[in-house]
Scaffold this active site. Structure first.
Site, short mmCIF file in Angstrom:
data_model
loop_
_atom_site.label_atom_id
_atom_site.label_comp_id
_atom_site.label_asym_id
_atom_site.label_seq_id
_atom_site.Cartn_x
_atom_site.Cartn_y
_atom_site.Cartn_z
N ASP A 269 -0.68 -5.12 5.97
CA ASP A 269 -1.68 -6.00 5.37
C ASP A 269 -1.50 -6.11 3.86
O ASP A 269 -0.84 -5.29 3.23
CB ASP A 269 -3.09 -5.48 5.68
CG ASP A 269 -3.34 -4.12 5.05
OD1 ASP A 269 -2.49 -3.22 5.21
OD2 ASP A 269 -4.37 -3.95 4.38
N GLU A 270 -2.09 -7.16 3.29
CA GLU A 270 -2.21 -7.36 1.85
C GLU A 270 -0.89 -7.13 1.11
O GLU A 270 -0.81 -6.38 0.15
CB GLU A 270 -3.31 -6.45 1.28
CG GLU A 270 -4.69 -6.73 1.87
CD GLU A 270 -5.77 -5.83 1.33
OE1 GLU A 270 -6.88 -6.31 1.08
OE2 GLU A 270 -5.51 -4.62 1.15
N VAL A 271 0.15 -7.79 1.55
CA VAL A 271 1.47 -7.61 0.96
C VAL A 271 1.69 -8.66 -0.13
O VAL A 271 1.80 -9.85 0.15
CB VAL A 271 2.58 -7.71 2.03
CG1 VAL A 271 3.95 -7.51 1.40
CG2 VAL A 271 2.34 -6.68 3.13
N HIS B 238 0.82 -1.22 0.00
CA HIS B 238 0.00 0.00 0.00
C HIS B 238 0.85 1.27 0.00
O HIS B 238 0.47 2.28 0.59
CB HIS B 238 -0.93 0.02 1.22
CG HIS B 238 -2.01 -1.03 1.18
ND1 HIS B 238 -3.19 -0.85 0.49
CD2 HIS B 238 -2.06 -2.27 1.72
CE1 HIS B 238 -3.95 -1.94 0.62
NE2 HIS B 238 -3.27 -2.82 1.36
#
Length: 533
Positions: free
Chosen positions: A327-329, A274
């Protein structure tokens, strides 16, 4: 006849008529308590007092000197919002003084105005039915408890059409109140769409009305980096435009504005994923030109820059916690970029190990600046035992995670997306019913759940509709986080009337709150009263 703007009567309109217009609504029912969130202990009568035109604040006997004006400003804001619905025309000199509320005594035990996690937010509010003269009383350990008392006081005042003055109704009142959880949060996202300062302040005002106390500011993300960072001034080259940026002074103003309303500001930098917008100003943060995220784990400059951001943050954001994301890597860029792949091989680790290395290294940086750490749930799911013991895990993916987190000794904040994500089309009843302590049967572990947070992600909202998406559903969750468990309604329909009344109060105060019977931003089904249950 009911006049419609169209020739065909819509099915949704008929459903509304059947379900709701048949239910009577009496906003002045003497047996109703229209306070939101519900206090822990409350008793009330059936009398009325008129608010004096010279209503005054008295702090004699208080240890709190109010050097920064927090209490005084809150008092005047309270009077302003109470009187904002109509022009007050009452001449109180013509009313028996025994039934005119002259002012409010506020007694605060602590001399400090420090705002941090875990401060005492309790208060007691007493309003007699009559006297010579008549004064209300708020007692609190801290000024922030007193602010909550003023918020409650504002909700038991209303304009009287018959007298053209402000009534304090249902006196006498005896209220003792305190929050169930010390962390009661709302996330706003200014990276997917910019939110002007005035809109952020409006969100903060409404949070204070609902007794929420943490504004989680998701400032930056892959799409934009709108915040000025003095140590690395090119970072905000990643903003959408030069008009959609926050200066250091802007950020400090938000923190100050929130503090005066008893609200902490939790800042977030979401790393290593992100963060593609960071590379606009500093391209070396990207693995390559064609593979722009996550941040380059092999480059020491990445961590030097993060350290600079955290140093600058520590001068503005005084809340004890910092949110580091995690998160969401998607680590595929690290695998396919030659120099990063070579670094992984030299370290003898794979991309999964590198993700762990990145998160833990940034945690150490944050700790060095005096912060305690919050990370999104994935870090716990992937390598929970390696996280720093001071880590707070922010649950978002689903239910049942909080139980696992606290059993390992870590702390938790609950935001499970199926119940508490405001960008999802979820009913207010589900927001109200979501229980942060669900399935945690060992009461000794309850203290490890700091509280909860509702999340307003910004991909599909901007300043034009954020309030409608947040309210009143966030208010439904606010009662879950504030009110003691035994006082919460088991059936959300039991609080519909009270929440409907509060939603109308928000509108009256200039907050663009949607009707209850919608899944987020919605419109009324047709003509009718705001107070219709």
């Amino acid at each position: 006849m009911l006049r419609m703007g169209r020739t065909r009567l819509k099915i949704e309109y008929i459903w509304y008529l059947v379900c709701f217009l048949a239910i009577p609504c009496d906003a002045d029912d003497k047996n109703e308590i229209n306070i939101w969130p519900m206090p822990v202990s409350v008793s009330f009568g059936s009398g009325n007092l008129h608010l004096s035109n010279d209503f005054e604040l008295i702090t004699k006997g208080s240890k709190f000197a109010d050097a920064s004006g927090i209490l005084k400003e809150a008092f005047f804001r309270t009077i302003d919002i109470v009187r904002s619905s109509h022009v007050v025309e009452l001449d109180t000199s013509k009313i028996n003084p025994s039934f005119v509320l002259k002012g409010i005594h506020v007694i605060i035990s602590s001399p400090s105005d420090e705002l941090q996690y875990g401060i005492d937010e309790s208060y007691k509010l007493n309003i007699p039915a009559h006297g010579k003269p008549v004064y209300a009383y708020i007692e609190a350990k801290t000024v922030y408890g007193a602010l909550h008392g003023l918020q409650t006081f504002s909700q038991i005042c209303s304009y009287s059409i018959s007298s053209r003055g402000i009534l304090v109704h249902q006196v006498p009142w005896i209220i003792a109140d305190q929050p169930r959880f010390s962390y009661r949060g709302l996330l706003i996202d200014t990276a997917r769409h910019y939110q002007p300062l005035q809109m952020i302040k409006k969100i903060i005002d409404a949070m204070a009305y609902t007794k929420l106390n943490v504004l989680h500011w998701h400032i930056v993300d892959k799409q934009s980096f709108p915040l000025e960072i003095p140590s690395y001034p090119k970072l905000w080259d990643g903003s959408f435009t030069i008009f959609e940026r926050y200066t250091v002074a802007d950020a400090a103003e938000i923190v100050s504005y929130a503090k005066k309303r008893g609200i902490n500001v939790l800042a977030e930098i979401d790393v290593p994923g992100h963060a593609e917008s960071w590379g606009v100003g500093y391209p070396s943060l990207r693995p390559s030109e064609n593979c722009t995220g996550p941040l380059d784990v092999s480059n020491d400059f990445t961590f030097k820059l993060i350290d600079g951001i955290l140093s600058d943050f520590s001068k503005i954001f005084k809340f004890k916690f910092i949110h580091l994301g995690g998160d969401e890597v998607d680590t595929s860029c690290w695998i396919i970029t030659p120099h990063v792949k070579s670094w992984l091989q030299k370290q003898g680790i794979d991309d999964s190990d590198a993700y762990q290395y990145f998160v833990l290294r940034v945690q150490k940086l944050a700790l060095s600046h005096g912060y305690e750490i919050i990370n999104w749930e994935e870090a716990f799911n992937d390598f929970g035992s390696k996280l720093n013991p001071q880590t707070v895990v922010h649950n978002w993916i689903g239910g049942g995670v909080a139980e696992k987190i606290v059993k390992t000794g870590l702390r938790c904040i609950v935001s499970n997306q199926d119940k508490w994500y405001l960008d999802h089309y979820i009913r207010w009843q589900d927001f109200y019913s979501n229980e942060p302590l669900e399935n945690i049967t060992n009461h000794e572990l309850h203290s490890r759940v700091l509280g909860g947070e509702v999340c307003m992600w910004g991909e599909l909202i901007d300043a034009g509709d954020i309030e409608q998406m947040v309210w009143p559903r966030a208010a439904a969750a606010a009662e879950r986080m504030w009110t003691s468990y035994d006082k919460l309604a088991k059936d959300p329909s039991d609080v519909r009337g009270r929440l409907s009344h509060f939603r109308c109060l928000l509108n009256q105060r200039g907050v663009a709150s949607s009707p209850l019977e919608g899944l987020g931003k919605t419109r009324p089904y047709g003509p009718g009263s705001c107070y219709m249950k």
